[in-house]
Motif scaffolding. Sequence first.
Motif, PDB file in Angstrom:
ATOM      1  N   UNK A  23      37.949  52.527  70.113  1.00 31.28           N
ATOM      2  CA  UNK A  23      38.576  52.717  71.825  1.00 31.28           C
ATOM      3  C   UNK A  23      36.664  52.340  72.427  1.00 31.28           C
ATOM      4  N   UNK A  24      36.326  51.070  72.806  1.00 36.02           N
ATOM      5  CA  UNK A  24      35.082  51.197  73.924  1.00 36.02           C
ATOM      6  C   UNK A  24      34.863  50.737  75.168  1.00 36.02           C
ATOM      7  N   UNK A  58      41.419  52.761  92.126  1.00 32.74           N
ATOM      8  CA  UNK A  58      40.912  52.533  90.655  1.00 32.74           C
ATOM      9  C   UNK A  58      39.797  53.724  89.986  1.00 32.74           C
ATOM     10  N   UNK A  59      39.209  54.538  91.699  1.00 26.58           N
ATOM     11  CA  UNK A  59      38.462  55.561  90.626  1.00 26.58           C
ATOM     12  C   UNK A  59      38.969  56.621  89.825  1.00 26.58           C
ATOM     13  N   UNK A  60      40.523  56.812  91.044  1.00 29.22           N
ATOM     14  CA  UNK A  60      41.602  58.267  91.163  1.00 29.22           C
ATOM     15  C   UNK A  60      42.130  57.727  89.383  1.00 29.22           C
ATOM     16  N   UNK A  61      41.848  56.791  89.568  1.00 30.98           N
ATOM     17  CA  UNK A  61      42.956  56.609  87.896  1.00 30.98           C
ATOM     18  C   UNK A  61      41.700  56.501  87.111  1.00 30.98           C
ATOM     19  N   UNK A  62      40.863  56.445  86.828  1.00 35.69           N
ATOM     20  CA  UNK A  62      40.195  56.268  85.948  1.00 35.69           C
ATOM     21  C   UNK A  62      39.222  58.165  85.258  1.00 35.69           C
ATOM     22  N   UNK A  63      39.286  58.365  86.916  1.00 33.18           N
ATOM     23  CA  UNK A  63      39.452  60.489  86.550  1.00 33.18           C
ATOM     24  C   UNK A  63      40.303  61.021  85.560  1.00 33.18           C
ATOM     25  N   UNK A  67      40.402  62.635  82.287  1.00 32.23           N
ATOM     26  CA  UNK A  67      40.606  63.793  81.815  1.00 32.23           C
ATOM     27  C   UNK A  67      41.640  64.306  81.025  1.00 32.23           C
ATOM     28  N   UNK A  68      42.810  63.349  81.203  1.00 31.80           N
ATOM     29  CA  UNK A  68      44.265  63.392  79.690  1.00 31.80           C
ATOM     30  C   UNK A  68      43.236  62.878  78.769  1.00 31.80           C
ATOM     31  N   UNK A  69      42.487  61.921  78.753  1.00 35.67           N
ATOM     32  CA  UNK A  69      42.266  62.013  76.904  1.00 35.67           C
ATOM     33  C   UNK A  69      41.134  62.906  77.008  1.00 35.67           C
TER      34      UNK A  69
END
Length: 92
Positions: A23-24, A58-63, A67-69
Amino acid sequence: MMGRRKARPVSTIALKVGQGADVRNHLYPQRSPVLGLVFGGTQVLVTTSANDHVTLDDVEFARTLAREAAMFAGAVERMFHGLPNGLGVAGR
């Protein structure tokens, strides 16, 4: 009147992690970042809806992704350390 039904995935792709999986986070000066997930010969790229523009979605998805990761990593670590032999490898 019934509430709106949540859409379910039409298909599922399972990419098993093994040796060589990677993962990068790729940062670029003139475009949005790209998260690359590599599973052997398969690569999944995650980026924003437009390569030069970032929205609140996009910001909400990234957060949410982060969190899930983090929760996924915690669950894997607990399972690894919880095996009876203490080595994280069942049956050895």
